[in-house]
Design a protein around this motif. Structure first.
Motif, PDB file in Angstrom:
ATOM      1  N   ALA A 127       9.883  -6.222  -0.146  1.00  0.00           N
ATOM      2  CA  ALA A 127       9.046  -6.136  -0.581  1.00  0.00           C
ATOM      3  C   ALA A 127       9.294  -6.791  -1.306  1.00  0.00           C
ATOM      4  CB  ALA A 127       8.092  -4.846  -0.768  1.00  0.00           C
ATOM      5  N   LEU A 128       9.850  -6.683  -2.028  1.00  0.00           N
ATOM      6  CA  LEU A 128       9.866  -7.557  -3.269  1.00  0.00           C
ATOM      7  C   LEU A 128      10.333  -9.201  -3.349  1.00  0.00           C
ATOM      8  CD1 LEU A 128      12.241  -4.765  -5.445  1.00  0.00           C
ATOM      9  CD2 LEU A 128       9.620  -6.414  -6.042  1.00  0.00           C
ATOM     10  N   ASN A 129      11.154  -9.561  -2.638  1.00  0.00           N
ATOM     11  CA  ASN A 129      11.252 -10.361  -1.834  1.00  0.00           C
ATOM     12  C   ASN A 129      10.343 -11.626  -0.994  1.00  0.00           C
ATOM     13  OD1 ASN A 129      13.772 -12.891  -1.337  1.00  0.00           O
ATOM     14  ND2 ASN A 129      13.217 -12.081   0.608  1.00  0.00           N
ATOM     15  N   HIS A 130       9.437 -10.279   0.024  1.00  0.00           N
ATOM     16  CA  HIS A 130       8.365 -11.035   0.564  1.00  0.00           C
ATOM     17  C   HIS A 130       7.428 -11.996  -0.399  1.00  0.00           C
ATOM     18  CE1 HIS A 130       5.795 -11.625   3.830  1.00  0.00           C
ATOM     19  NE2 HIS A 130       4.718 -11.582   2.887  1.00  0.00           N
ATOM     20  N   PRO A 188       0.921  -1.090   0.266  1.00  0.00           N
ATOM     21  CA  PRO A 188       0.294  -0.202  -0.349  1.00  0.00           C
ATOM     22  C   PRO A 188       0.623   1.093   0.052  1.00  0.00           C
ATOM     23  CG  PRO A 188       0.149  -1.199   2.325  1.00  0.00           C
ATOM     24  CD  PRO A 188       0.476  -1.801   1.164  1.00  0.00           C
ATOM     25  N   GLY A 189       2.338   1.360   0.444  1.00  0.00           N
ATOM     26  CA  GLY A 189       3.074   2.445   0.749  1.00  0.00           C
ATOM     27  C   GLY A 189       2.219   4.054   1.942  1.00  0.00           C
ATOM     28  N   CYS A 190       3.673   4.051   2.497  1.00  0.00           N
ATOM     29  CA  CYS A 190       2.109   5.249   3.351  1.00  0.00           C
ATOM     30  C   CYS A 190       1.646   5.626   3.071  1.00  0.00           C
ATOM     31  CB  CYS A 190       3.776   6.023   4.121  1.00  0.00           C
ATOM     32  SG  CYS A 190       4.608   6.727   2.564  1.00  0.00           S
ATOM     33  N   THR A 191       1.514   6.384   2.321  1.00  0.00           N
ATOM     34  CA  THR A 191       0.178   7.958   2.060  1.00  0.00           C
ATOM     35  C   THR A 191      -1.113   7.228   2.390  1.00  0.00           C
ATOM     36  OG1 THR A 191       1.790   8.761   0.958  1.00  0.00           O
ATOM     37  CG2 THR A 191      -0.424   9.598   0.174  1.00  0.00           C
ATOM     38  N   LYS A 193      17.284   1.419  -1.471  1.00  0.00           N
ATOM     39  CA  LYS A 193      16.495   0.866  -1.971  1.00  0.00           C
ATOM     40  C   LYS A 193      16.123  -0.488  -1.487  1.00  0.00           C
ATOM     41  CE  LYS A 193      18.556   2.118  -6.353  1.00  0.00           C
ATOM     42  NZ  LYS A 193      19.683   3.283  -6.560  1.00  0.00           N
ATOM     43  N   LEU A 194      16.387  -0.360  -0.085  1.00  0.00           N
ATOM     44  CA  LEU A 194      17.124  -1.723   0.582  1.00  0.00           C
ATOM     45  C   LEU A 194      15.498  -2.555   1.256  1.00  0.00           C
ATOM     46  CD1 LEU A 194      20.168  -2.758   1.919  1.00  0.00           C
ATOM     47  CD2 LEU A 194      19.376  -3.119   0.188  1.00  0.00           C
ATOM     48  N   GLU A 223       4.681  -5.694   7.730  1.00  0.00           N
ATOM     49  CA  GLU A 223       5.780  -4.745   8.155  1.00  0.00           C
ATOM     50  C   GLU A 223       6.466  -4.467   6.901  1.00  0.00           C
ATOM     51  OE1 GLU A 223       8.486  -6.839  10.717  1.00  0.00           O
ATOM     52  OE2 GLU A 223       6.351  -7.265  12.401  1.00  0.00           O
ATOM     53  N   TRP A 224       5.335  -3.490   5.627  1.00  0.00           N
ATOM     54  CA  TRP A 224       6.764  -3.577   4.980  1.00  0.00           C
ATOM     55  C   TRP A 224       6.678  -1.916   4.894  1.00  0.00           C
ATOM     56  CZ3 TRP A 224       4.656   1.695   4.347  1.00  0.00           C
ATOM     57  CH2 TRP A 224       3.053   1.325   4.420  1.00  0.00           C
TER      58      TRP A 224
END
Ligand code: SF4
Ligand code: SF4
Ligand code: SF4
Ligand code: SF4
Lengths: 131, 263
Positions: free
Chosen positions: B62-65, B7-10, B56-57, B38-39
């Motif tokens: 998130a991508l790895n999850h 979703p992202g913070c916003t 970039k981590l 826990e993104w």
């Protein structure tokens, strides 16, 4: 800046950006696309030549650093893959990576806020204006 | 179908409508958004420096999850989408960045860009299909002239985002048609709204948003849609005389699907 410092900074800009300013043919397509063209003192089609000619001091003190929107229009449209938006970002990073080079201080934020400011605006500005 | 969702913070804060209407619509269309636990915030802008790794981590995590779940990763905010897609491209195609990021991450198996990152609109187009979407519409947006405002981040650089033709996109217009509305094509739909400069100095975004509204209203739009909370903010703060209301695309979607008042 001494001659050596200039050379070092030219090298750094090329390294950080990953771009080759020597490929620029000054076609002006980037400046024609740039939404901040009117606001800039040094224009996108001039970024490469400032670096090639060693005019780094002028470039890093240019207000263009803070007017670029990272909209990627010039990066999309540059026919020579010079990607001037990345060059100006690298110049901005030279400034921000120095002590005191940040363009946005945490203390300034409360007075810049209004109740509608999205989090995205804060984090984006924080990322682009300081390191 | 289940997707990992970032979703992202916003979207947890000022842009809750963008998120809420997307979840309601996804349920109506038969797919599920499973929020990544826990993104962390992606940072909103892609770190352009080739030597910037730490920034970039959060995207790599998130991508790895999503990879571990065996799911595609969906985003809604165009800024998150931009950052995640570009970091994913780095992990796949930039050996230096990929190696250094993996050195930090210390995963059991290095992450090499295996996850497929999709914008919600891409799921509608490529997986649900706009014809299928059209068949699910119960309240078509008849008679509404709607301008799609793409902005920058979801389109450029086209070679990496691979979202649509960056100079002549049509995905949002096709979306509007599927909902029964009439898309209005206008020149400034993929020109920048001023982005993050509006925090310290609103001058550029005032100038840009006036051009955007003059252009869209001039071509007859009654309203604009966007997928970007920052575009939404800059457009809403515009003092242009030609201003029209701006909605998140998910709000119109939920309305057309008849689920807007749900939850
Ligand atoms: S578009 Fe590219 S080649 Fe043309 S002037 Fe700009 S940087 Fe140089
Ligand atoms: S990225 Fe910066 S320099 Fe390039 S067109 Fe956009 S605002 Fe102008
Ligand atoms: S783009 Fe945005 S909203 Fe999205 S997580 Fe990143 S910063 Fe926050
Ligand atoms: S804020 Fe607007 S202009 Fe900006 S990124 Fe969103 S799309 Fe671009």
């Amino acid at each position: 800046m001494t001659k050596q410092e200039i050379e070092k900074n030219v090298e750094l800009i090329r390294e950080i950006s990953g771009c080759d300013p020597y490929k620029c043919m000054r076609c002006g397509k980037c400046s024609g696309s740039c939404p901040s063209f009117n606001e800039m003192d040094i224009k996108p089609h001039q970024f490469a030549s400032y670096i090639i000619n060693g005019n780094v001091e002028e470039l890093v003190s240019s207000k263009s650093l803070w007017k670029c929107l990272s909209c990627f229009a010039c990066i999309e449209r540059c026919p020579r893959n010079v990607e001037p938006g990345k060059l100006i970002d690298a110049a901005r990073q030279l400034v921000e990576r120095e002590r005191g080079g940040d363009h946005l201080q945490a203390e300034d934020i409360p007075e810049l806020l209004n109740e509608d400011v999205p989090q995205q605006l804060l984090v984006s500005a924080y990322r682009r204006y300081r390191r | 179908m289940k997707y990992s969702y970032y979703p992202g913070c916003t979207l947890k804060n000022k842009a809750q409508d963008l998120d809420r209407y997307a979840r309601l619509s996804a349920a109506a269309l038969g797919f599920e958004l499973e929020e990544i636990p826990e993104w962390q915030c992606c940072g909103g802008v892609y770190p352009l420096g080739t030597d910037e790794i730490a920034t970039k981590l959060s995207s790599v995590r998130a991508l790895n999850h999503a990879k571990e779940q065996g799911q595609d990763l969906i985003t809604l905010c165009t800024a998150c989408h931009h950052v995640l897609k570009r970091v994913n491209d780095d992990m796949k195609n930039n050996e230096d960045i990929s190696t250094r990021a993996n050195n930090y991450m210390q995963l059991d198996e290095p992450y090499k860009g295996e996850t497929s990152v999709k914008h919600f609109l891409e799921v509608l187009r490529d997986e649900i299909g706009f014809d299928e979407l059209k068949s699910k519409v119960v309240k078509p947006l008849e008679g509404k002239k709607i301008g799609a405002y793409y902005g920058c981040l979801v389109l450029r650089p086209g070679k990496i985002l691979e979202f649509d033709d960056p100079e002549n996109p049509k995905i949002m217009e096709d979306f509007i048609r599927a909902l029964g509305g009439e898309p209005v094509i206008y020149p400034y739909r993929n020109e920048c709204c001023g982005a993050y400069t509006s925090l310290k100095d609103g001058g550029i975004s005032q100038e840009r948003t006036k051009l955007i509204f003059d252009s869209s209203s001039g071509f007859g739009a009654d309203m604009l849609i966007t997928a970007c909370p920052l575009c939404m903010y800059n457009l809403n703060k515009s003092e242009a005389d030609s201003k029209v209301p701006v909605y998140y695309f998910t709000e119109l979607l939920a309305e057309a699907l008849g689920v807007k008042e749900g939850e």
